[in-house]
Design a protein around this motif. Structure first.
Motif, PDB file in Angstrom:
ATOM      1  N   SER A 259      58.955  -6.655 -40.546  1.00 15.03           N
ATOM      2  CA  SER A 259      58.401  -6.723 -39.189  1.00 15.03           C
ATOM      3  C   SER A 259      57.898  -8.134 -38.909  1.00 15.03           C
ATOM      4  CB  SER A 259      57.249  -5.730 -39.051  1.00 15.03           C
ATOM      5  OG  SER A 259      56.139  -6.154 -39.830  1.00 15.03           O
ATOM      6  N   ALA A 260      57.726  -8.445 -37.641  1.00 15.15           N
ATOM      7  CA  ALA A 260      57.203  -9.768 -37.259  1.00 15.15           C
ATOM      8  C   ALA A 260      55.812 -10.015 -37.844  1.00 15.15           C
ATOM      9  CB  ALA A 260      57.208  -9.919 -35.748  1.00 15.15           C
ATOM     10  N   PRO A 261      54.880  -9.043 -37.782  1.00 14.11           N
ATOM     11  CA  PRO A 261      53.566  -9.299 -38.396  1.00 14.11           C
ATOM     12  C   PRO A 261      53.666  -9.552 -39.907  1.00 14.11           C
ATOM     13  CG  PRO A 261      53.384  -7.495 -36.841  1.00 14.11           C
ATOM     14  CD  PRO A 261      54.860  -7.793 -37.003  1.00 14.11           C
ATOM     15  N   GLU A 262      54.532  -8.798 -40.597  1.00 12.44           N
ATOM     16  CA  GLU A 262      54.672  -9.012 -42.033  1.00 12.44           C
ATOM     17  C   GLU A 262      55.283 -10.380 -42.332  1.00 12.44           C
ATOM     18  OE1 GLU A 262      56.282  -6.845 -46.096  1.00 12.44           O
ATOM     19  OE2 GLU A 262      56.556  -5.823 -44.176  1.00 12.44           O
ATOM     20  N   LEU A 263      56.250 -10.785 -41.522  1.00 14.37           N
ATOM     21  CA  LEU A 263      56.861 -12.107 -41.707  1.00 14.37           C
ATOM     22  C   LEU A 263      55.822 -13.202 -41.480  1.00 14.37           C
ATOM     23  CD1 LEU A 263      59.329 -13.866 -42.235  1.00 14.37           C
ATOM     24  CD2 LEU A 263      59.864 -13.709 -39.784  1.00 14.37           C
ATOM     25  N   HIS A 264      55.014 -13.061 -40.420  1.00 15.87           N
ATOM     26  CA  HIS A 264      53.973 -14.055 -40.166  1.00 15.87           C
ATOM     27  C   HIS A 264      52.945 -14.050 -41.301  1.00 15.87           C
ATOM     28  CE1 HIS A 264      50.287 -15.651 -38.045  1.00 15.87           C
ATOM     29  NE2 HIS A 264      51.158 -16.646 -37.971  1.00 15.87           N
ATOM     30  N   GLY A 265      52.575 -12.869 -41.779  1.00 15.78           N
ATOM     31  CA  GLY A 265      51.659 -12.786 -42.913  1.00 15.78           C
ATOM     32  C   GLY A 265      52.242 -13.467 -44.144  1.00 15.78           C
ATOM     33  N   SER A 266      53.537 -13.266 -44.360  1.00  9.29           N
ATOM     34  CA  SER A 266      54.205 -13.908 -45.504  1.00  9.29           C
ATOM     35  C   SER A 266      54.173 -15.428 -45.372  1.00  9.29           C
ATOM     36  CB  SER A 266      55.656 -13.433 -45.605  1.00  9.29           C
ATOM     37  OG  SER A 266      55.725 -12.058 -45.850  1.00  9.29           O
ATOM     38  N   LEU A 267      54.490 -15.908 -44.193  1.00 11.77           N
ATOM     39  CA  LEU A 267      54.448 -17.350 -43.944  1.00 11.77           C
ATOM     40  C   LEU A 267      53.034 -17.884 -44.181  1.00 11.77           C
ATOM     41  CD1 LEU A 267      55.410 -20.102 -42.885  1.00 11.77           C
ATOM     42  CD2 LEU A 267      55.186 -19.170 -40.559  1.00 11.77           C
TER      43      LEU A 267
ATOM     44  N   PHE B 277      39.250 -23.700 -36.979  1.00 12.26           N
ATOM     45  CA  PHE B 277      39.606 -22.431 -37.627  1.00 12.26           C
ATOM     46  C   PHE B 277      40.356 -21.523 -36.667  1.00 12.26           C
ATOM     47  CE2 PHE B 277      35.575 -23.918 -39.480  1.00 12.26           C
ATOM     48  CZ  PHE B 277      36.050 -24.278 -40.736  1.00 12.26           C
ATOM     49  N   GLY B 278      41.393 -22.061 -36.032  1.00  7.65           N
ATOM     50  CA  GLY B 278      42.112 -21.377 -34.974  1.00  7.65           C
ATOM     51  C   GLY B 278      43.255 -20.487 -35.414  1.00  7.65           C
ATOM     52  N   LEU B 279      43.221 -19.980 -36.628  1.00  7.54           N
ATOM     53  CA  LEU B 279      44.306 -19.110 -37.079  1.00  7.54           C
ATOM     54  C   LEU B 279      44.356 -17.836 -36.239  1.00  7.54           C
ATOM     55  CD1 LEU B 279      46.545 -18.526 -39.172  1.00  7.54           C
ATOM     56  CD2 LEU B 279      44.797 -17.407 -40.568  1.00  7.54           C
ATOM     57  N   VAL B 280      45.551 -17.523 -35.727  1.00  2.70           N
ATOM     58  CA  VAL B 280      45.783 -16.318 -34.935  1.00  2.70           C
ATOM     59  C   VAL B 280      46.790 -15.460 -35.690  1.00  2.70           C
ATOM     60  CG1 VAL B 280      46.685 -15.418 -32.752  1.00  2.70           C
ATOM     61  CG2 VAL B 280      45.364 -17.547 -32.776  1.00  2.70           C
ATOM     62  N   LEU B 281      46.462 -14.179 -35.877  1.00  4.07           N
ATOM     63  CA  LEU B 281      47.360 -13.261 -36.567  1.00  4.07           C
ATOM     64  C   LEU B 281      48.366 -12.701 -35.555  1.00  4.07           C
ATOM     65  CD1 LEU B 281      44.725 -11.228 -38.616  1.00  4.07           C
ATOM     66  CD2 LEU B 281      45.772 -13.429 -39.176  1.00  4.07           C
ATOM     67  N   LEU B 282      49.637 -12.740 -35.886  1.00  4.56           N
ATOM     68  CA  LEU B 282      50.667 -12.218 -34.988  1.00  4.56           C
ATOM     69  C   LEU B 282      50.668 -10.702 -35.066  1.00  4.56           C
ATOM     70  CD1 LEU B 282      53.022 -12.995 -33.094  1.00  4.56           C
ATOM     71  CD2 LEU B 282      54.516 -12.810 -35.087  1.00  4.56           C
ATOM     72  N   GLY B 283      50.530 -10.076 -33.918  1.00  2.93           N
ATOM     73  CA  GLY B 283      50.546  -8.619 -33.852  1.00  2.93           C
ATOM     74  C   GLY B 283      50.596  -8.173 -32.413  1.00  2.93           C
TER      75      GLY B 283
ATOM     76  N   LEU C 210      55.332 -11.845 -30.159  1.00  2.30           N
ATOM     77  CA  LEU C 210      55.725 -10.825 -31.120  1.00  2.30           C
ATOM     78  C   LEU C 210      57.183 -10.418 -30.904  1.00  2.30           C
ATOM     79  CD1 LEU C 210      54.759  -8.836 -33.367  1.00  2.30           C
ATOM     80  CD2 LEU C 210      54.243  -7.232 -31.529  1.00  2.30           C
ATOM     81  N   SER C 211      57.565 -10.204 -29.655  1.00  2.00           N
ATOM     82  CA  SER C 211      58.940  -9.770 -29.373  1.00  2.00           C
ATOM     83  C   SER C 211      59.956 -10.856 -29.727  1.00  2.00           C
ATOM     84  CB  SER C 211      59.097  -9.323 -27.926  1.00  2.00           C
ATOM     85  OG  SER C 211      58.787 -10.375 -27.039  1.00  2.00           O
ATOM     86  N   GLU C 212      59.614 -12.117 -29.504  1.00  2.49           N
ATOM     87  CA  GLU C 212      60.524 -13.215 -29.875  1.00  2.49           C
ATOM     88  C   GLU C 212      60.745 -13.249 -31.387  1.00  2.49           C
ATOM     89  OE1 GLU C 212      60.133 -17.113 -27.236  1.00  2.49           O
ATOM     90  OE2 GLU C 212      58.150 -16.365 -27.860  1.00  2.49           O
ATOM     91  N   VAL C 213      59.658 -13.082 -32.147  1.00  8.36           N
ATOM     92  CA  VAL C 213      59.775 -13.119 -33.611  1.00  8.36           C
ATOM     93  C   VAL C 213      60.517 -11.885 -34.115  1.00  8.36           C
ATOM     94  CG1 VAL C 213      58.499 -13.203 -35.797  1.00  8.36           C
ATOM     95  CG2 VAL C 213      57.728 -14.570 -33.840  1.00  8.36           C
ATOM     96  N   GLU C 214      60.248 -10.711 -33.505  1.00  9.17           N
ATOM     97  CA  GLU C 214      60.976  -9.486 -33.885  1.00  9.17           C
ATOM     98  C   GLU C 214      62.473  -9.691 -33.674  1.00  9.17           C
ATOM     99  OE1 GLU C 214      60.089  -6.814 -35.427  1.00  9.17           O
ATOM    100  OE2 GLU C 214      57.946  -6.533 -35.053  1.00  9.17           O
ATOM    101  N   GLN C 215      62.860 -10.231 -32.515  1.00  9.36           N
ATOM    102  CA  GLN C 215      64.270 -10.452 -32.193  1.00  9.36           C
ATOM    103  C   GLN C 215      64.897 -11.453 -33.167  1.00  9.36           C
ATOM    104  OE1 GLN C 215      66.226  -8.914 -29.994  1.00  9.36           O
ATOM    105  NE2 GLN C 215      67.989 -10.185 -30.497  1.00  9.36           N
TER     106      GLN C 215
END
Length: 181
Positions: free
Chosen positions: A23-31, A80-86, A8-13
């Motif tokens: 935010s990183a979670p929103e960006l991951h959700g968008s992707l 079904f290994g999807l992991v939500l970033l948070g 999470l911190s790497e994606v935030e940075q």
């Protein structure tokens, strides 16, 4: 799965360095929404997802490139290994639920960009998308108890399964249709 999800911190940075106001979670959700909706998996996904052609493509090996590779691999994972970033379990309920709602906001918006106004969805897919849209409008509460913790875990699992279902309805079904033609 060979692709590891950046932290999470790497994606935030990386998001801050790219000048993204998300935010990183929103960006991951968008992707994930972009991929689930059948969006192009190659090229400059960041510019497409953020609807900003001026954004450069993430550098190979960067946290954003690794995020993309991990998300693609997770959607293709037969387990079904999807992991939500948070944030992790040690974060507050408000932080974790807020991140989940941000993830849903990103997912719904980018899914619409990729899938278009009238995507081919199963009945379950239509319901899942409507539920994700409701979660995208939710706001985090300040505190909670054990019951709220359990509810959040159930919602996280629902969101994960809903994203996989929508990916199946749009991206996988479209690939299957293209192979038949």
């Amino acid at each position: 799965m060979s692709e590891s999800m950046p932290s999470l911190s790497e994606v935030e940075q990386a998001s801050r360095e790219a000048g993204l106001a998300t935010s990183a979670p929103e960006l991951h959700g968008s992707l994930c929404g972009w991929l689930a909706g059948g969006g192009d998996t190659g090229g400059n996904w960041l510019a497409r997802v953020m609807v900003d052609d001026a954004l450069p493509a993430p550098a190979e090996g960067s946290p954003l490139a690794r995020l993309h590779a991990a998300a693609r691999a997770q959607f293709e994972d037969r387990d079904f290994g999807l992991v939500l970033l948070g944030p992790g379990d040690d974060a507050s309920l408000a932080a974790r639920s807020g991140a989940l709602f941000d993830w849903c906001r990103g997912f719904v918006g980018a899914f619409g960009l990729a899938a278009g106004a009238d995507p081919r969805l199963s009945g379950e897919g239509e319901e899942a998308l409507a539920d994700l849209a409701r979660l995208a409008r939710a706001t985090a509460q300040d505190d909670g108890d054990e019951e709220d913790e359990e509810a959040l875990a159930e919602i996280e699992e629902f969101v994960r399964v809903a994203a996989l279902l929508l990916h199946g309805d749009c991206a996988l079904a479209a690939r299957h249709r293209n192979r038949l033609n």
